[in-house]
Enzyme design. Structure first.
Site, PDB file in Angstrom:
ATOM      1  N   HIS A 476       0.816  -1.215   0.000  1.00 20.56           N
ATOM      2  CA  HIS A 476       0.000   0.000   0.000  1.00 20.56           C
ATOM      3  C   HIS A 476       0.852   1.270   0.000  1.00 20.56           C
ATOM      4  O   HIS A 476       0.334   2.368  -0.204  1.00 20.56           O
ATOM      5  CB  HIS A 476      -0.922  -0.010   1.224  1.00 20.56           C
ATOM      6  CG  HIS A 476      -2.248   0.658   0.995  1.00 20.56           C
ATOM      7  ND1 HIS A 476      -2.498   1.444  -0.102  1.00 20.56           N
ATOM      8  CD2 HIS A 476      -3.388   0.659   1.728  1.00 20.56           C
ATOM      9  CE1 HIS A 476      -3.737   1.904  -0.042  1.00 20.56           C
ATOM     10  NE2 HIS A 476      -4.308   1.434   1.053  1.00 20.56           N
ATOM     11  N   ASP A 480      -2.203   2.229  -4.544  1.00 22.60           N
ATOM     12  CA  ASP A 480      -3.418   2.673  -3.871  1.00 22.60           C
ATOM     13  C   ASP A 480      -4.533   1.658  -4.088  1.00 22.60           C
ATOM     14  O   ASP A 480      -4.451   0.797  -4.976  1.00 22.60           O
ATOM     15  CB  ASP A 480      -3.856   4.044  -4.414  1.00 22.60           C
ATOM     16  CG  ASP A 480      -2.863   5.140  -4.069  1.00 22.60           C
ATOM     17  OD1 ASP A 480      -2.216   5.031  -3.011  1.00 22.60           O
ATOM     18  OD2 ASP A 480      -2.735   6.092  -4.861  1.00 22.60           O
TER      19      ASP A 480
END
Length: 505
Positions: A476, A480
């Site tokens: 992450h 995204d």
């Protein structure tokens, strides 16, 4: 005739090194592959062997100098007197039998691999061996390496026993090409024990110049030379020695807290303990455990899920599998469909195919696809290079070949390096749903699962379809949620309508 000694390839992205130690001086006799000098990069120490037997000539790059890849280090004059050092370990053999002693060395283990464990000896002292016959097997962090006999002869001594850890280019055993070669074994055996002796003497000497990078690191970390044991020539302190000293100090300081936080093993009844079996973890298993835990500790790992109706892909495969196998000589499986679908999706969402390097994001304009494979010794991930440019047949052939080599323990280090994305198929073992762990430094891994008939709603009606859950674990920090979901949706769309792959949609 003079031969040039040049700086070898130092490794990916490494362009220069510092000359740390010269083991030879002008006028010295040298044998083929005898170590001439040691180079120090910012990552590893590289030993430079002699390319020929002869006499050491001019040294062009002195200790402390910085040299680039392929730079000239020294010159060697080829001569007849040079092989003498190679026979010093077993002088009796040539004199009495006319044979020649040959050292069996640890072969090249691969980039960044500096040591291995001797797992199995196939021969014993006194056995006769043929050239290229397997003598022993070494186990590294990732693969098993077989060591063949460099020549036909008799195994006169084994210097590294099963379970011993050996360094790259270390000596494993001694062969003799003479008929009565077994006799020198007692004379050869003490050689390794005598080798460490010079390292002990330098502790009292203060005139040995330590490696420049070692002095710099000691200054940065506040470590004195007295706290470090030098392993270089004449006790010279190398960068690795400082790092080991720092690590040892850190481990000692953390020993008490570590003991407190580690989960102790519950007490075991005596009769139960007698029925237990304790087996030391293999190097491969230790590396798997370390890398997976490092991945969890480093990446901000998250997993997103979707499901795919495999009807269209299964129908297409069923229709063409016989013709495909007849033409290409390989079976048409599902992995080529998933590989193609992932390559297609990675073009649209390139951050899933990228990696983090410090504060930079490195985007890859190619796909080196890692295909996770279970083997009897553990999980390995062979890499199919430029999978995005391959056809279905080329992908299937590569997967079949890599899979067979993985199961036989024949994969090289190079075949498991450089992957940009990984596919893991837990469905072959019956897994219905899982969250795969990233294979660092990659930023994405796709988990495939079991195809199972399930009721789904299609056009307002409940129908039975072959469904598969898909899982994308991603970092992450770089990917995204939108990118991860988009990637998984594109894979789903391509598998539910494989014609999209042909139309690049």
């Amino acid at each position: 005739m003079s031969t040039e000694v040049r700086v070898p390839t130092l490794g990916e992205s490494v362009t220069e090194a510092t000359v740390a130690t010269w083991f030879k001086k002008p006028g010295d006799s040298v044998a083929v592959d005898e170590m001439l000098c040691e180079l120090e990069t910012d990552k590893v120490t590289v030993e430079v062997p002699s390319p020929v037997a002869g006499t050491m000539g001019e040294i062009v790059a002195a200790e402390g100098e910085t040299v680039g890849v392929d730079a000239l280090l020294a010159m060697i004059s080829e001569g007849a007197a040079a092989p003498a050092p190679a026979k010093a370990a077993a002088p009796a053999a040539p004199a009495e039998t006319g044979g020649e002693s040959i050292d069996v060395m640890v072969p090249t283990l691969g980039e960044s691999v500096t040591e291995a464990t001797v797992s199995t000896w196939f021969k014993q002292v006194g056995d006769t061996v043929a050239q290229d016959e397997m003598l022993c097997e070494l186990e590294t962090d990732k693969v098993s390496v077989e060591v063949p006999a460099p020549a036909a002869g008799t195994l006169t001594s084994i210097l590294a026993q099963e379970g011993d850890t050996v360094e790259a280019a270390g000596k494993l055993a001694v062969l003799s090409t003479g008929a009565g070669a077994a006799a020198p074994a007692p004379a050869a055996a003490p050689a390794p024990a005598a080798a460490p002796a010079p390292a002990a003497a330098p502790s009292s000497g203060k005139d040995v110049e330590d490696a420049p990078s070692a002095k710099k690191l000691m200054a940065e970390k506040g470590v004195s030379a007295a706290q470090v044991s030098g392993t270089g020539r004449d006790g010279r302190i190398m960068k690795e020695d400082v790092q080991k000293a720092i690590a040892a100090g850190t481990q000692a300081a953390a020993a008490a807290p570590a003991a407190a936080t580690a989960t102790p093993r519950a007490p075991v009844a005596a009769d139960d303990a007698a029925r237990e079996e304790r087996v030391k973890m293999t190097r491969l298993r230790q590396t798997i455990a370390r890398r997976l835990k490092d991945s969890q500790n480093t990446a901000a790992m998250l997993t997103t899920y979707n499901e795919v109706d495999m009807s269209a892909t299964m129908a297409l495969r069923k229709e063409y599998k016989d013709l495909f196998e007849k033409k290409h000589g390989v079976r048409l499986g599902f992995m080529s469909f998933f590989t193609k679908a992932c390559c297609h999706a990675l073009k649209e969402v390139p951050e899933v195919n990228a990696e983090i390097d410090g504060t930079d994001i490195v985007y890859k304009n190619f796909v080196h696809m890692g295909i996770a494979a279970g083997t009897p010794t553990g999980l390995v991930v062979p890499v199919i290079r430029d999978a995005d440019a391959m056809s279905f047949a080329e992908i299937e052939k590569a997967i079949a070949e890599k899979g067979a080599r993985a199961r036989d323990g024949k994969l090289s280090m190079a075949e498991m390096q450089g992957g940009t994305f990984t596919i893991s198929n837990g469905g072959v073992y019956g897994s219905l749903l899982s969250s795969p762990i990233l294979n660092p430094p990659q930023s994405g891994i796709l988990g495939m699962h079991k195809i199972q008939d399930r009721p789904v709603v299609v056009g307002g009606e409940i129908v039975i379809r072959p469904m598969m859950y898909l899982a994308l674990s991603y970092d992450h920090r770089i990917v995204d949620g939108k990118g991860a979901v988009t990637f998984l949706v594109r894979v789903k769309e391509a598998l539910e309508d494989p014609r999209r792959l042909l139309m690049d949609l």
